[in-house]
Design a protein around this motif. Structure first.
Motif, PDB file in Angstrom:
ATOM      1  N   ALA A   1       0.782  -1.136   0.119  1.00  0.00           N
ATOM      2  CA  ALA A   1       0.059  -0.081  -0.052  1.00  0.00           C
ATOM      3  C   ALA A   1       0.784   1.275   0.173  1.00  0.00           C
ATOM      4  N   GLN A   2       1.971   1.256   0.694  1.00  0.00           N
ATOM      5  CA  GLN A   2       2.966   2.508   0.877  1.00  0.00           C
ATOM      6  C   GLN A   2       3.630   2.613  -0.487  1.00  0.00           C
ATOM      7  N   ALA A   3       3.896   1.608  -1.226  1.00  0.00           N
ATOM      8  CA  ALA A   3       4.402   1.718  -2.437  1.00  0.00           C
ATOM      9  C   ALA A   3       3.391   2.445  -3.428  1.00  0.00           C
ATOM     10  N   GLY A   4       2.288   1.999  -3.392  1.00  0.00           N
ATOM     11  CA  GLY A   4       1.355   2.846  -4.215  1.00  0.00           C
ATOM     12  C   GLY A   4       1.054   4.074  -3.992  1.00  0.00           C
ATOM     13  N   PHE A   5       1.010   4.474  -2.620  1.00  0.00           N
ATOM     14  CA  PHE A   5       0.756   5.868  -2.145  1.00  0.00           C
ATOM     15  C   PHE A   5       2.070   6.848  -2.662  1.00  0.00           C
ATOM     16  N   ARG A   6       2.945   6.161  -2.613  1.00  0.00           N
ATOM     17  CA  ARG A   6       4.589   6.879  -3.048  1.00  0.00           C
ATOM     18  C   ARG A   6       4.158   7.119  -4.321  1.00  0.00           C
ATOM     19  N   ARG A   7       3.730   6.064  -5.151  1.00  0.00           N
ATOM     20  CA  ARG A   7       3.673   6.409  -6.947  1.00  0.00           C
ATOM     21  C   ARG A   7       2.627   7.576  -7.214  1.00  0.00           C
ATOM     22  N   ARG A   8       1.619   7.430  -6.426  1.00  0.00           N
ATOM     23  CA  ARG A   8       0.389   8.334  -6.667  1.00  0.00           C
ATOM     24  C   ARG A   8       0.610   9.924  -6.042  1.00  0.00           C
ATOM     25  N   HIS A   9       1.126   9.891  -4.679  1.00  0.00           N
ATOM     26  CA  HIS A   9       1.390  11.146  -4.024  1.00  0.00           C
ATOM     27  C   HIS A   9       2.816  11.196  -3.424  1.00  0.00           C
ATOM     28  N   PRO A  10       3.854  11.394  -4.496  1.00  0.00           N
ATOM     29  CA  PRO A  10       5.182  11.450  -4.216  1.00  0.00           C
ATOM     30  C   PRO A  10       5.354  12.628  -3.078  1.00  0.00           C
ATOM     31  N   GLY A  11       4.784  13.757  -3.079  1.00  0.00           N
ATOM     32  CA  GLY A  11       4.900  14.839  -2.463  1.00  0.00           C
ATOM     33  C   GLY A  11       4.913  14.753  -1.094  1.00  0.00           C
ATOM     34  N   VAL A  12       3.929  13.647  -0.463  1.00  0.00           N
ATOM     35  CA  VAL A  12       3.584  13.353   0.796  1.00  0.00           C
ATOM     36  C   VAL A  12       4.667  12.516   1.479  1.00  0.00           C
ATOM     37  N   ALA A  13       5.086  13.325   2.661  1.00  0.00           N
ATOM     38  CA  ALA A  13       6.149  12.548   3.189  1.00  0.00           C
ATOM     39  C   ALA A  13       5.619  11.436   4.372  1.00  0.00           C
ATOM     40  N   VAL A  14       6.258  10.085   4.393  1.00  0.00           N
ATOM     41  CA  VAL A  14       5.369   9.071   5.292  1.00  0.00           C
ATOM     42  C   VAL A  14       6.429   8.707   6.231  1.00  0.00           C
ATOM     43  N   THR A  15       6.064   8.796   7.512  1.00  0.00           N
ATOM     44  CA  THR A  15       6.725   8.104   8.581  1.00  0.00           C
ATOM     45  C   THR A  15       6.151   7.014   9.005  1.00  0.00           C
ATOM     46  N   ARG A  16       7.029   6.053   9.336  1.00  0.00           N
ATOM     47  CA  ARG A  16       6.148   4.515   9.903  1.00  0.00           C
ATOM     48  C   ARG A  16       6.966   4.005  11.023  1.00  0.00           C
ATOM     49  N   ILE A  17       6.358   3.635  12.057  1.00  0.00           N
ATOM     50  CA  ILE A  17       6.782   2.993  13.055  1.00  0.00           C
ATOM     51  C   ILE A  17       6.224   1.719  13.565  1.00  0.00           C
ATOM     52  N   GLU A  18       6.672   0.695  13.949  1.00  0.00           N
ATOM     53  CA  GLU A  18       6.097  -0.697  14.197  1.00  0.00           C
ATOM     54  C   GLU A  18       6.073  -0.631  15.718  1.00  0.00           C
ATOM     55  N   GLY A  19       4.923  -1.675  16.200  1.00  0.00           N
ATOM     56  CA  GLY A  19       4.833  -1.870  17.546  1.00  0.00           C
ATOM     57  C   GLY A  19       3.682  -2.599  17.727  1.00  0.00           C
ATOM     58  N   PRO A  20       3.204  -3.024  19.022  1.00  0.00           N
ATOM     59  CA  PRO A  20       2.018  -3.771  18.982  1.00  0.00           C
ATOM     60  C   PRO A  20       0.775  -2.915  18.815  1.00  0.00           C
ATOM     61  N   SER A  21      -0.455  -3.693  18.410  1.00  0.00           N
ATOM     62  CA  SER A  21      -1.492  -2.895  18.269  1.00  0.00           C
ATOM     63  C   SER A  21      -1.915  -1.786  19.292  1.00  0.00           C
ATOM     64  N   VAL A  22      -1.862  -2.388  20.397  1.00  0.00           N
ATOM     65  CA  VAL A  22      -2.393  -1.463  21.430  1.00  0.00           C
ATOM     66  C   VAL A  22      -1.703  -0.180  21.613  1.00  0.00           C
ATOM     67  N   LYS A  23      -0.460  -0.037  21.338  1.00  0.00           N
ATOM     68  CA  LYS A  23       0.328   1.115  21.091  1.00  0.00           C
ATOM     69  C   LYS A  23      -0.459   2.126  20.202  1.00  0.00           C
ATOM     70  N   HIS A  24      -0.411   1.504  19.034  1.00  0.00           N
ATOM     71  CA  HIS A  24      -0.845   2.331  17.759  1.00  0.00           C
ATOM     72  C   HIS A  24      -2.340   2.910  18.259  1.00  0.00           C
ATOM     73  N   LEU A  25      -3.202   2.223  18.896  1.00  0.00           N
ATOM     74  CA  LEU A  25      -4.505   2.562  19.105  1.00  0.00           C
ATOM     75  C   LEU A  25      -4.291   3.929  19.937  1.00  0.00           C
ATOM     76  N   GLY A  26      -3.589   3.777  21.031  1.00  0.00           N
ATOM     77  CA  GLY A  26      -3.293   4.779  21.889  1.00  0.00           C
ATOM     78  C   GLY A  26      -2.627   5.930  21.163  1.00  0.00           C
ATOM     79  N   LEU A  27      -1.807   5.920  20.241  1.00  0.00           N
ATOM     80  CA  LEU A  27      -1.299   6.925  19.526  1.00  0.00           C
ATOM     81  C   LEU A  27      -2.130   7.688  18.511  1.00  0.00           C
TER      82      LEU A  27
END
Length: 302
Positions: A111-137
């Motif tokens: 999905a991120q590769a497709g997003f980069r092709r369609r919207h190269p001007g948008v910067a994407v930051t990505r972090i990994e972690g357990p689901s409960v952490k991301h829900l809180g963020l």
């Protein structure tokens, strides 16, 4: 446009044209409207900004002091307008993305590769972690979108909207010499005597959660939090483990994967989590996640 900015725009037009009448033509106002707005700005600043001449006007000392500041306001607002337009058109901006670990094997990067092709001007930051952490963020406004596996049947945290992407089946990882290696649709009962390698002593917090809910209580012999350690233990013949289908393509070659019988297979729900009103970039990325989830085939899994 703010009232003050409108006054500065008129001030700059008069300063450039040298007359109220010419500024009125340039801006599409009446001459009297220009006079009123310059008077309002002079009242606001407490200074006479123009010397009135028989033919036109010229900047006073106070007007010359104000001029570079008015130009700076104009330029900064022009930059702000451009950046806001870039957000609207997805020609710029930032997407703060989160995902649990195995979602990073196929679903999220495609999905991120497709997003980069369609919207190269948008910067994407990505972090990994357990689901409960991301829900809180996401709830705290610190992530714009996260791919999560929420607790089955549980409500979304306040400030989070869940968007269902897919139901992901589990596979079983075995050492290549295991009697079940090479088979398909293995019954979990056939593996009841195996030592299961899990990531947590509390099975309800592992990939076994749906199986435990269905009444299965596997015999656990080894706790390993890291996927490299889990699969290393399987390859060494220390036990078997569940592998999420989305991560199957990245499993090491000295580990055999088998499918589980449809009546036994544990599934986990995969969702995207966003605020109730997602950003434009998050909305676009969510669409690509749905496209990617629909396009995933069994060949992508094992």
């Amino acid at each position: 446009m703010s009232a003050s900015h409108g006054l500065y725009e008129v001030f700059l037009a008069v300063a450039h044209e040298g007359s109220f009448t010419a500024a009125a033509r340039t801006l599409g106002y009446t001459q009297s409207a220009i006079s009123r707005q310059i008077q309002a700005l002079e009242d606001e600043t407490g200074a006479l900004l123009f010397e009135r001449l028989p033919r036109g006007v010229r900047l006073s000392e106070a007007g010359r002091v104000l001029l570079p500041h008015a130009e700076a306001v104009r330029d900064r607002l022009a930059v702000a307008r451009a950046e806001l337009e870039a957000l609207r058109t997805l020609d710029g901006g930032l997407l703060r993305l989160g995902a649990f670990a195995s979602a990073g094997a196929a679903l999220v990067p495609r999905a991120q590769a497709g997003f980069r092709r369609r919207h190269p001007g948008v910067a994407v930051t990505r972090i990994e972690g357990p689901s409960v952490k991301h829900l809180g963020l996401v709830a705290a406004g610190e992530e714009d979108l996260a791919v999560v596996s929420p607790a089955a049947g549980g409500p979304a945290p306040e400030g989070v909207t869940l968007h269902h992407l897919l139901d992901e089946p589990m596979l079983v990882a075995l050492e290549p010499g295991h009697p079940c290696a090479g088979r398909r649709d293995v019954r979990l009962a056939a593996l009841a005597d195996e030592e299961w390698i899990v990531g947590n002593e509390r099975l309800e917090d592992t990939l076994f959660r749906p199986a435990v809910a269905a009444g299965l209580r596997p015999r656990t012999g080894l706790i390993a939090h890291d996927w490299i350690a889990k699969l290393g233990a399987v390859a060494a013949g220390l036990g078997v483990t569940l592998v999420p289908a989305l991560a199957a393509a990245s499993v090491r070659p000295d580990v055999a994967l088998v499918t589980i019988h449809p009546d036994d297979v544990p599934y986990r729900q995969i969702c995207a989590a966003t605020p109730p009103t997602p950003t434009g970039a998050a909305t676009a990325f969510l669409g690509l996640l749905h496209e990617t989830a629909r396009a995933l085939t069994p060949a992508d899994h094992y």
